[in-house]
Design an enzyme around this catalytic site. Structure first.
Site, short mmCIF file in Angstrom:
data_model
loop_
_atom_site.label_atom_id
_atom_site.label_comp_id
_atom_site.label_asym_id
_atom_site.label_seq_id
_atom_site.Cartn_x
_atom_site.Cartn_y
_atom_site.Cartn_z
N HIS A 115 86.52 65.24 38.10
CA HIS A 115 85.34 64.42 37.81
C HIS A 115 84.20 65.30 37.24
O HIS A 115 83.61 64.96 36.21
CB HIS A 115 84.91 63.74 39.12
CG HIS A 115 83.65 62.94 39.07
ND1 HIS A 115 83.63 61.56 39.14
CD2 HIS A 115 82.34 63.32 38.99
CE1 HIS A 115 82.38 61.13 39.08
NE2 HIS A 115 81.57 62.19 39.00
N GLU A 116 83.95 66.43 37.88
CA GLU A 116 82.84 67.29 37.43
C GLU A 116 83.13 67.90 36.06
O GLU A 116 82.23 68.04 35.24
CB GLU A 116 82.55 68.40 38.46
CG GLU A 116 82.17 67.92 39.86
CD GLU A 116 81.03 66.93 39.89
OE1 GLU A 116 80.22 66.89 38.95
OE2 GLU A 116 80.97 66.17 40.87
N HIS B 37 79.20 58.58 34.23
CA HIS B 37 79.86 57.74 35.23
C HIS B 37 80.29 56.43 34.58
O HIS B 37 79.60 55.90 33.71
CB HIS B 37 78.92 57.46 36.41
CG HIS B 37 78.69 58.66 37.26
ND1 HIS B 37 77.46 59.02 37.74
CD2 HIS B 37 79.57 59.61 37.70
CE1 HIS B 37 77.58 60.12 38.46
NE2 HIS B 37 78.85 60.51 38.46
N ASP C 190 78.72 53.76 29.67
CA ASP C 190 79.14 55.16 29.70
C ASP C 190 79.37 55.65 28.27
O ASP C 190 79.92 56.75 28.08
CB ASP C 190 80.40 55.33 30.55
CG ASP C 190 81.57 54.51 30.04
OD1 ASP C 190 81.40 53.75 29.06
OD2 ASP C 190 82.67 54.62 30.62
N THR D 12 86.52 51.76 28.36
CA THR D 12 86.31 51.63 29.81
C THR D 12 85.49 50.37 30.03
O THR D 12 84.50 50.15 29.34
CB THR D 12 85.52 52.84 30.36
OG1 THR D 12 84.33 53.01 29.58
CG2 THR D 12 86.36 54.11 30.32
N1 ARG Z 1 79.53 62.64 43.67
C1 ARG Z 1 80.04 63.57 42.70
C2 ARG Z 1 79.36 63.39 41.32
O1 ARG Z 1 78.67 62.44 41.03
C3 ARG Z 1 81.54 63.56 42.58
C4 ARG Z 1 82.37 62.49 43.21
C5 ARG Z 1 83.83 62.73 42.96
N2 ARG Z 1 84.73 61.79 43.59
C6 ARG Z 1 85.90 62.11 44.15
N3 ARG Z 1 86.71 61.19 44.60
N4 ARG Z 1 86.28 63.34 44.27
O2 ARG Z 1 79.48 64.19 40.41
ZN ZN Z 2 79.57 62.35 38.83
CA CA Z 3 82.57 51.56 28.81
#
Ligand code: ARG
Ligand code: ZN
Ligand code: CA
Length: 240
Positions: free
Chosen positions: A152-153, A162, A172, A177
């Site tokens: 995700h990062e 997001h 986004d 999506t």
């Molecule tokens: N809260 C973090 C962000 O906004 C990452 C969330 C990642 N989710 C996961 N299921 N690992 O960047």
């Molecule tokens: Zn994030």
């Molecule tokens: Ca979209």
């Protein structure tokens, strides 16, 4: 570019306890997960839900170095202190051509990770992840024990927003999506419809939602295009 991009990775470990000084095995487990998730090699990739837009992104990650430093801090803010020696952290290694990941014992407010988008200051470039959400072994703890926080990062690091656009039915900037009302958590059952225009089925299994690691497994073609654009001249990641 497609299928040819190599991202060298330096992992900077800031530990207070012995457990937080995570093993090379745990670090390599995270690199392996990134390589699976970005290349359609994750176990869930064959799932046909949203199969038409699911993408093999084509980016390879290679662990270049691990830098370790002990600290007395139990927790860090999201103000990048871990990225500077003056504030007790570790300086980024050649951030224009290396993905720096800082692994810390905890982030304040229960945050499990954060990233810098392309175009920011080189000194603070990279991603930060707490050790118990890093990789899939060692201190990795459910429900964030499948390495998807880094996936995700790194999505953010490559300019992804997001999936809900940080607003109710927000954007986004990716066409394939669907709009979401907001972030999803846990493991939503399919189909979960948004109340946004057209009441589309939300893509809760997208890496850019907030669902549990076990319940997220895909990027889309549109997200792939947006990520790969960062490697072109002026895209913010052209140094890779
Ligand atoms: N809260 C973090 C962000 O906004 C990452 C969330 C990642 N989710 C996961 N299921 N690992 O960047
Ligand atoms: Zn994030
Ligand atoms: Ca979209």
């Amino acid at each position: 570019p497609d299928g040819t991009i190599l991202i060298p990775v330096v992992v900077n470990v800031l530990y207070r306890t012995t457990a937080e000084n995570i093993s090379l095995t745990q670090i390599q487990s995270q690199i392996d997960i990134l390589n699976k998730d970005f290349n359609g090699l994750n176990a869930e990739f064959g799932d046909t839900t949203f199969g038409a837009v699911k993408a093999v992104v084509g980016i390879r990650f290679e662990l270049k170095n691990v830098v370790r430093k002990s600290t007395t801090r139990t927790s860090w803010g999201t103000n990048d202190a871990m990225k500077s020696v003056a504030s007790g952290g570790i300086a980024a290694s050649t951030p224009d051509s290396v993905l720096n990941i800082w692994v810390v014992g905890a982030l304040s407010g229960g945050v499990i990770g954060y990233a810098q988008f392309p175009g920011g200051a080189p000194a603070t470039d990279g991603v930060v992840i707490v050790d118990d959400c890093f990789g899939n072994t060692g201190t990795a703890t459910a429900p964030f024990n499948k390495g998807r926080t880094a996936t995700h990062e790194v999505g953010h690091f490559l300019n992804l927003r997001h999936i809900w656009g940080d607003a109710n039915c927000g954007t986004d900037f990716v066409n394939d999506t669907p709009p979401h009302n907001t972030s999803n958590f846990g493991c939503p059952s399919y189909p979960h419809r948004s109340t946004c225009a057209g009441t589309p089925i939300e893509m809760t299994m997208n890496f850019m939602d907030y669902t549990d690691d076990a319940c997220m497994h895909m990027f889309t073609q549109g997200q792939k295009t947006r990520m790969l654009a960062t490697f072109l001249t002026g895209g913010g990641r052209a140094g890779f």
